[in-house]
Design an enzyme around this catalytic site. Structure first.
Site, PDB file in Angstrom:
ATOM      1  N   LYS A  30      55.015  39.906  35.804  1.00 42.21           N
ATOM      2  CA  LYS A  30      54.175  38.761  35.458  1.00 42.21           C
ATOM      3  C   LYS A  30      54.439  38.255  34.030  1.00 42.21           C
ATOM      4  O   LYS A  30      55.133  38.904  33.254  1.00 42.21           O
ATOM      5  CB  LYS A  30      52.695  39.126  35.635  1.00 42.21           C
ATOM      6  CG  LYS A  30      52.346  39.491  37.081  1.00 42.21           C
ATOM      7  CD  LYS A  30      52.548  38.324  38.026  1.00 42.21           C
ATOM      8  CE  LYS A  30      51.983  38.543  39.405  1.00 42.21           C
ATOM      9  NZ  LYS A  30      52.874  39.275  40.343  1.00 42.21           N
TER      10      LYS A  30
HETATM   11  C1  LIG Z   1      49.641  35.670  44.029  1.00 43.25           C
HETATM   12  C2  LIG Z   1      49.358  37.110  43.735  1.00 43.25           C
HETATM   13  N1  LIG Z   1      48.111  37.568  43.918  1.00 43.25           N
HETATM   14  C3  LIG Z   1      47.789  38.843  43.650  1.00 43.25           C
HETATM   15  C4  LIG Z   1      48.728  39.743  43.197  1.00 43.25           C
HETATM   16  C5  LIG Z   1      48.307  41.154  42.972  1.00 43.25           C
HETATM   17  O1  LIG Z   1      48.442  41.564  41.646  1.00 43.25           O
HETATM   18  P1  LIG Z   1      48.681  43.111  41.315  1.00 43.25           P
HETATM   19  O2  LIG Z   1      50.052  43.474  41.751  1.00 43.25           O
HETATM   20  O3  LIG Z   1      48.495  43.184  39.822  1.00 43.25           O
HETATM   21  O4  LIG Z   1      47.629  43.886  42.033  1.00 43.25           O
HETATM   22  C6  LIG Z   1      50.054  39.297  42.999  1.00 43.25           C
HETATM   23  C7  LIG Z   1      51.151  40.120  42.514  1.00 43.25           C
HETATM   24  O5  LIG Z   1      51.408  41.171  42.349  1.00 43.25           O
HETATM   25  C8  LIG Z   1      50.363  37.960  43.279  1.00 43.25           C
HETATM   26  O6  LIG Z   1      51.625  37.515  43.122  1.00 43.25           O
END
Ligand SMILES: Cc1ncc(COP(=O)(O)O)c(C=O)c1O
Length: 374
Positions: free
Chosen positions: A183
């Site tokens: 990210k």
């Molecule tokens: C659009 C989107 N929503 C939610 C997430 C979930 O985030 P995390 O991996 O930090 O739990 C991600 C990516 O990982 C994502 O790309």
């Protein structure tokens, strides 16, 4: 044209430097590994960066979404309207609340939820709307907010996004960011909820850690989770936040290189970016129209891998994944999302990449286009 690469170009490696390494070392030496002063500082600095009253740090973007939905009152039996063009976590957390995700088709331009289609999906069970800011392009929030339902934004891609002059993070009931390794603020893992609502902030504070002690006794006011952020990760995120503008500038240059370098390739088109908004430039997504580009997305992806160019797909429509398909067999077709899911391909993008890396990726795509359309 440049020769093919001899080393693999990663899709989205994190840009980690000596400062991040020093920040981790310093945290380890401080003796405080779990949620502590660095997490508090990250929350304070992100609240200021996002123009939000409160920022709560949690273990992941997924946890941020889950706790935010619970905090706005999503309960078993409720429905939450969301986009099918997202990472499955967005829909999984709705399930984890005991609620049902109602997938709404997306706009063909930016593949964000189509606000014009939402009203027909609203009924007495609808408890919240969960738009996703795909790739960093804000979803069209005004018509969504106008429906009067709680809005929880999936802002995993949108750390720097601005919607019509307002920061993402400052607008809705809750905005959920991710600090995952790829990210724009990359800590490895982690998440943030931004909210202007005191009650939402308090609910998340109570849920992210079961135990809250204030001396020899502890108590709990709700059956909480273990979804807090470690100070080791917060330390990395703080350095990444220092670099956020510098990293955005590098990605802007990479976007510009792609925009120019791919412009003449028939059938290969980037997602539309709305000039009224600030795009977080998190992903450079192109759509590959097989009829014009001579081959489909999967053939391009395989051939790019052979050229040592890493790519990714954002996203396959969630309602078509096995678990959701089996659970909701009567899901109505979502034509735009399903078509786009066959066309989207994300090209390498990272502040860790050089201009030459991006030019290599452009040349590889161009070479394949020439071969496939010959
Ligand atoms: C659009 C989107 N929503 C939610 C997430 C979930 O985030 P995390 O991996 O930090 O739990 C991600 C990516 O990982 C994502 O790309």
């Amino acid at each position: 044209m440049r020769p093919p690469r001899s080393t693999r170009l990663g899709f989205q490696p994190p840009a980690i430097g000596e400062e991040e390494i020093a920040a981790v070392t310093e945290t380890l030496r401080s003796g405080w590994l779990t949620t502590g002063p660095r997490t508090a500082l990250l929350e304070e600095r992100m609240a200021s960066y996002l123009d939000a009253e409160h920022v709560l740090a949690v273990a992941s973007g997924t946890a941020a979404l889950h706790l935010a939905l619970l905090a706005v009152g999503v309960q078993p039996g409720d429905e939450v309207i969301t986009s099918p063009i997202t990472w499955p976590a967005t829909a999984n957390v709705i399930e984890h609340c005991g609620a049902t995700p109602i997938f709404c088709d997306v706009r063909d331009t930016d593949l964000n939820i189509d606000p014009a289609l939402i009203p027909a999906l609203v009924n007495e069970r609808t408890r919240a709307i969960l738009p996703v800011h795909l790739a960093g392009q804000p979803a069209d929030l005004d018509p969504i907010s106008a429906l009067g339902l709680p809005v929880v934004e999936d802002a995993a891609h949108a750390a720097e996004s601005v919607y019509r002059g307002r920061k993402i993070g400052a607008i809705s009931d809750a905005s959920c960011f991710s600090l995952y390794a790829t990210k724009n603020i990359a800590a490895g893992e982690g998440g943030l909820v931004a909210t202007n609502r005191d009650d939402v902030a308090e609910a998340i504070r109570n849920m992210r850690l079961t135990r809250r002690g204030d001396g020899s006794h502890y108590d709990q006011v709700t059956a909480g989770f273990k979804a807090n952020l470690s100070d080791v990760l917060a330390a990395i995120a703080l350095v990444q936040l220092d670099r956020i503008d510098a990293h955005a500038l590098i990605r802007q240059r990479q976007f510009d290189l792609y925009d120019v370098g791919l412009a003449d390739l028939d059938g290969i088109t980037p997602l539309v970016r709305d000039p009224r908004d600030v795009h977080a430039l998190h992903l450079y997504v192109v759509r590959i129209d097989a009829a014009r580009a001579g081959a489909d997305r999967d053939a391009y992806q395989r051939a790019l891998a052979d050229e040592l160019i890493g790519t990714s797909i954002h996203f396959l429509p969630v309602h078509k994944l096995t678990w959701f398909r089996d659970r909701y067999p009567a899901q109505p077709p979502l034509a735009v999302a399903e078509h786009a899911g066959r066309e989207v391909l994300s090209l390498p993008l990272s502040p860790a990449h050089s201009d030459d890396d991006i030019l290599d990726a452009i040349d590889a795509v161009s070479r394949l286009h020439e071969r496939f359309t010959a």
